[in-house]
Design a protein around this motif. Sequence first.
Motif, PDB file in Angstrom:
ATOM      1  N   PRO A 112      21.507 124.404  92.290  1.00  0.00           N
ATOM      2  CA  PRO A 112      22.546 123.655  91.572  1.00  0.00           C
ATOM      3  C   PRO A 112      22.319 123.802  90.063  1.00  0.00           C
ATOM      4  N   GLY A 113      22.856 124.834  89.473  1.00  0.00           N
ATOM      5  CA  GLY A 113      22.665 125.117  88.051  1.00  0.00           C
ATOM      6  C   GLY A 113      21.343 125.800  87.783  1.00  0.00           C
ATOM      7  N   ALA A 114      21.268 126.445  86.624  1.00  0.00           N
ATOM      8  CA  ALA A 114      20.020 127.095  86.226  1.00  0.00           C
ATOM      9  C   ALA A 114      18.921 126.067  86.001  1.00  0.00           C
ATOM     10  N   ILE A 115      19.313 124.839  85.715  1.00  0.00           N
ATOM     11  CA  ILE A 115      18.312 123.798  85.456  1.00  0.00           C
ATOM     12  C   ILE A 115      17.343 123.688  86.628  1.00  0.00           C
ATOM     13  N   PHE A 116      17.871 123.656  87.842  1.00  0.00           N
ATOM     14  CA  PHE A 116      16.942 123.504  88.964  1.00  0.00           C
ATOM     15  C   PHE A 116      16.141 124.789  89.204  1.00  0.00           C
ATOM     16  N   TRP A 138      30.380 123.073  87.660  1.00  0.00           N
ATOM     17  CA  TRP A 138      30.296 123.463  89.077  1.00  0.00           C
ATOM     18  C   TRP A 138      28.856 123.427  89.575  1.00  0.00           C
ATOM     19  N   ARG A 139      27.920 123.415  88.643  1.00  0.00           N
ATOM     20  CA  ARG A 139      26.484 123.352  88.919  1.00  0.00           C
ATOM     21  C   ARG A 139      26.050 124.483  89.860  1.00  0.00           C
ATOM     22  N   LEU A 140      26.057 125.681  89.324  1.00  0.00           N
ATOM     23  CA  LEU A 140      25.729 126.824  90.168  1.00  0.00           C
ATOM     24  C   LEU A 140      24.904 127.852  89.395  1.00  0.00           C
ATOM     25  N   SER A 171      19.133 133.483  73.240  1.00  0.00           N
ATOM     26  CA  SER A 171      18.478 132.181  73.110  1.00  0.00           C
ATOM     27  C   SER A 171      19.413 131.027  72.774  1.00  0.00           C
ATOM     28  N   ASN A 172      19.168 129.930  73.453  1.00  0.00           N
ATOM     29  CA  ASN A 172      19.652 128.634  73.015  1.00  0.00           C
ATOM     30  C   ASN A 172      18.410 127.959  72.433  1.00  0.00           C
ATOM     31  N   PRO A 173      18.344 127.599  71.168  1.00  0.00           N
ATOM     32  CA  PRO A 173      19.464 127.410  70.250  1.00  0.00           C
ATOM     33  C   PRO A 173      19.652 128.502  69.205  1.00  0.00           C
ATOM     34  N   SER A 222      11.856 134.115  82.827  1.00  0.00           N
ATOM     35  CA  SER A 222      12.870 134.641  81.922  1.00  0.00           C
ATOM     36  C   SER A 222      14.207 133.950  82.185  1.00  0.00           C
ATOM     37  N   ASP A 223      14.605 133.098  81.245  1.00  0.00           N
ATOM     38  CA  ASP A 223      15.865 132.361  81.373  1.00  0.00           C
ATOM     39  C   ASP A 223      16.971 133.205  80.748  1.00  0.00           C
ATOM     40  N   GLU A 224      17.853 133.708  81.619  1.00  0.00           N
ATOM     41  CA  GLU A 224      18.879 134.653  81.156  1.00  0.00           C
ATOM     42  C   GLU A 224      20.290 134.100  81.378  1.00  0.00           C
ATOM     43  N   VAL A 225      20.443 132.796  81.207  1.00  0.00           N
ATOM     44  CA  VAL A 225      21.767 132.221  81.503  1.00  0.00           C
ATOM     45  C   VAL A 225      22.851 132.715  80.538  1.00  0.00           C
ATOM     46  N   TYR A 226      22.436 133.219  79.369  1.00  0.00           N
ATOM     47  CA  TYR A 226      23.437 133.737  78.416  1.00  0.00           C
ATOM     48  C   TYR A 226      23.531 135.266  78.458  1.00  0.00           C
ATOM     49  N   GLU A 227      23.029 135.888  79.522  1.00  0.00           N
ATOM     50  CA  GLU A 227      22.925 137.357  79.572  1.00  0.00           C
ATOM     51  C   GLU A 227      24.241 138.084  79.292  1.00  0.00           C
ATOM     52  N   PHE A 267      13.283 125.513  71.219  1.00  0.00           N
ATOM     53  CA  PHE A 267      13.453 125.709  72.663  1.00  0.00           C
ATOM     54  C   PHE A 267      14.694 124.984  73.153  1.00  0.00           C
ATOM     55  N   TRP A 268      15.082 125.305  74.389  1.00  0.00           N
ATOM     56  CA  TRP A 268      16.097 124.514  75.087  1.00  0.00           C
ATOM     57  C   TRP A 268      15.380 123.251  75.566  1.00  0.00           C
ATOM     58  N   PRO A 269      15.832 122.046  75.144  1.00  0.00           N
ATOM     59  CA  PRO A 269      15.041 120.828  75.325  1.00  0.00           C
ATOM     60  C   PRO A 269      14.602 120.555  76.760  1.00  0.00           C
ATOM     61  N   ILE A 285      10.485 132.679  78.377  1.00  0.00           N
ATOM     62  CA  ILE A 285      11.305 133.303  77.334  1.00  0.00           C
ATOM     63  C   ILE A 285      12.779 133.050  77.645  1.00  0.00           C
ATOM     64  N   ASN A 286      13.576 133.088  76.597  1.00  0.00           N
ATOM     65  CA  ASN A 286      15.005 132.790  76.754  1.00  0.00           C
ATOM     66  C   ASN A 286      15.783 133.677  75.782  1.00  0.00           C
ATOM     67  N   SER A 287      16.270 134.786  76.322  1.00  0.00           N
ATOM     68  CA  SER A 287      17.046 135.727  75.520  1.00  0.00           C
ATOM     69  C   SER A 287      18.270 136.145  76.322  1.00  0.00           C
ATOM     70  N   TYR A 331      19.329 132.725  86.296  1.00  0.00           N
ATOM     71  CA  TYR A 331      20.705 133.060  85.918  1.00  0.00           C
ATOM     72  C   TYR A 331      21.635 131.910  86.325  1.00  0.00           C
ATOM     73  N   ALA A 332      22.890 131.995  85.849  1.00  0.00           N
ATOM     74  CA  ALA A 332      23.865 130.962  86.242  1.00  0.00           C
ATOM     75  C   ALA A 332      25.280 131.471  86.054  1.00  0.00           C
ATOM     76  N   ALA A 333      26.182 130.821  86.787  1.00  0.00           N
ATOM     77  CA  ALA A 333      27.613 131.081  86.558  1.00  0.00           C
ATOM     78  C   ALA A 333      28.104 130.228  85.384  1.00  0.00           C
ATOM     79  N   SER A 334      27.309 129.214  85.029  1.00  0.00           N
ATOM     80  CA  SER A 334      27.759 128.153  84.107  1.00  0.00           C
ATOM     81  C   SER A 334      28.389 128.637  82.811  1.00  0.00           C
ATOM     82  N   LYS A 335      27.653 129.459  82.064  1.00  0.00           N
ATOM     83  CA  LYS A 335      28.126 129.821  80.727  1.00  0.00           C
ATOM     84  C   LYS A 335      29.056 131.040  80.810  1.00  0.00           C
ATOM     85  N   THR A 336      28.687 131.999  81.656  1.00  0.00           N
ATOM     86  CA  THR A 336      29.449 133.242  81.744  1.00  0.00           C
ATOM     87  C   THR A 336      30.895 132.996  82.155  1.00  0.00           C
TER      88      THR A 336
HETATM   89  C1  LIG Z   1      18.719 128.179  77.948  1.00  0.00           C
HETATM   90  C2  LIG Z   1      19.407 127.399  79.004  1.00  0.00           C
HETATM   91  N1  LIG Z   1      18.974 127.489  80.275  1.00  0.00           N
HETATM   92  C3  LIG Z   1      19.565 126.790  81.250  1.00  0.00           C
HETATM   93  C4  LIG Z   1      20.631 125.969  80.999  1.00  0.00           C
HETATM   94  C5  LIG Z   1      21.220 125.169  82.111  1.00  0.00           C
HETATM   95  O1  LIG Z   1      22.192 125.855  82.784  1.00  0.00           O
HETATM   96  P1  LIG Z   1      22.966 125.181  84.011  1.00  0.00           P
HETATM   97  O2  LIG Z   1      24.099 124.405  83.430  1.00  0.00           O
HETATM   98  O3  LIG Z   1      23.410 126.341  84.840  1.00  0.00           O
HETATM   99  O4  LIG Z   1      22.012 124.303  84.736  1.00  0.00           O
HETATM  100  C6  LIG Z   1      21.116 125.830  79.700  1.00  0.00           C
HETATM  101  C7  LIG Z   1      22.215 124.899  79.403  1.00  0.00           C
HETATM  102  O5  LIG Z   1      22.505 124.556  78.294  1.00  0.00           O
HETATM  103  C8  LIG Z   1      20.497 126.577  78.685  1.00  0.00           C
HETATM  104  O6  LIG Z   1      20.932 126.509  77.422  1.00  0.00           O
END
Ligand SMILES: Cc1ncc(COP(=O)(O)O)c(C=O)c1O
Length: 388
Positions: A94-98, A238-240, A170-172, A198-203, A120-122, A166-168, A227-232
């Motif tokens: 349910p989202g990249a968070i989990f 939808w939390r995926l 990157s947020n923020p 490797s957090d690639e949610v913005y890939e 970092f992403w908080p 790593i997060n590329s 990865y996630a569908a969230s941002k792309t």
């Molecule tokens: C770097 C990073 N990873 C993960 C997430 C969370 O993504 P999701 O909404 O798919 O849980 C965010 C959301 O802001 C993010 O910025």
Amino acid sequence: MRKVAECLKNMPISGIREIMDLAAERQETFHLELGEPGFPTPAHIQEAAFQAIRDGYTKYTPNAGLPSLRQAIQRKLAAENGIEAGLEQIAVTPGAIFASASALMTVAEAGDEILIPDPFWPDYHMLTVILGLKAVFYKLRAENDFQPDLAELDRLISPRTRALVINSPSNPTGSVFPREMIESLLELAVRHDIYLISDEVYERIILEGEHHSPAALDPDGRVIAIYAASKTYAMTGWRLGWYLAPRQIAPEMNKLLEPFVASASSVSQKAAEAALSGPQDCVREMVAAYVRRRDMALSLLEAGGVRFNRPRGAFYLIADISPTGLGSYAFARQLLQATGVAVAPGLTFGPGSDHLIRLSFCAEDEELREGVNRFCRFYQGLVKRIAA
Ligand SMILES: Cc1ncc(COP(=O)(O)O)c(C=O)c1O
């Protein structure tokens, strides 16, 4: 009050949410604090969700997700990321968070150290506190285009270090690591025998240059990719999300799904399947809008005499407020009160970022233009007051 877990008392809260809550109390606000696309989820994805409900996808799914979605992810990993993954390495969350939480819970135990970028992403910081892990911050400096300093990273690694996050893109910071940096980070992980998360949610939100996935270069099963569908696909609600784990640890990592979430939403899974398998023009159009908005915001900041970085990915930019003499929370609160512009205070992204403000450029063009103009006027007023 009866006892609650100490780790929750110590968990930092998101400064972005604080500003959002203050902003919600106002009539007119320019939202430059949000980390989500303003676009609606594309129509064909919405339609797939309605169809999924009609087709009876309203029940639990296998813990790791529907096989058809995992196959779509497998095809996408091969076509876009250059990764030949087995289905057993892929799990839907349910989202990249989990996925991030699962990665940390899998590789580390209380007292272990995790290398986290600053800024970092908080949520990574929050997760380390909840799990009793020690976050060790490695600096990403504006003057270095927010790229890691490899020698410094090397020095921060101890026998308790379990993973490098790593997060590329990157947020923020909006920075994107070039291929050589990804190779060096992998080499460092191998040398110290630690995991690379490797957090690639913005890939897919690449404004210039290219995205490189470390898992494509993984020599020996040490990269966990998120990865996630969230941002792309503008699907934050939808939390995926999903992860790709090394064969050696995927079965252990997947065990976390049952007690925490059972599975991701069945309807969202069918929607994500449509997103990955369907036309990708919607993504290209959204990214083109982010490029246009970034360029507009940067030229306004430049004209306003504000120092900033040039983001190459995601939809955030960092402005330097040191000349105003204010800390980032005071700046963000006063800016909101005086002008109605909501921004994210740097301190929420790390102890070394109190002189920074994050501006999102996912707002509509007009909201962004007016928000950045007001930001610049407020900034200039503070700088003048200091000079007087
Ligand atoms: C770097 C990073 N990873 C993960 C997430 C969370 O993504 P999701 O909404 O798919 O849980 C965010 C959301 O802001 C993010 O910025």
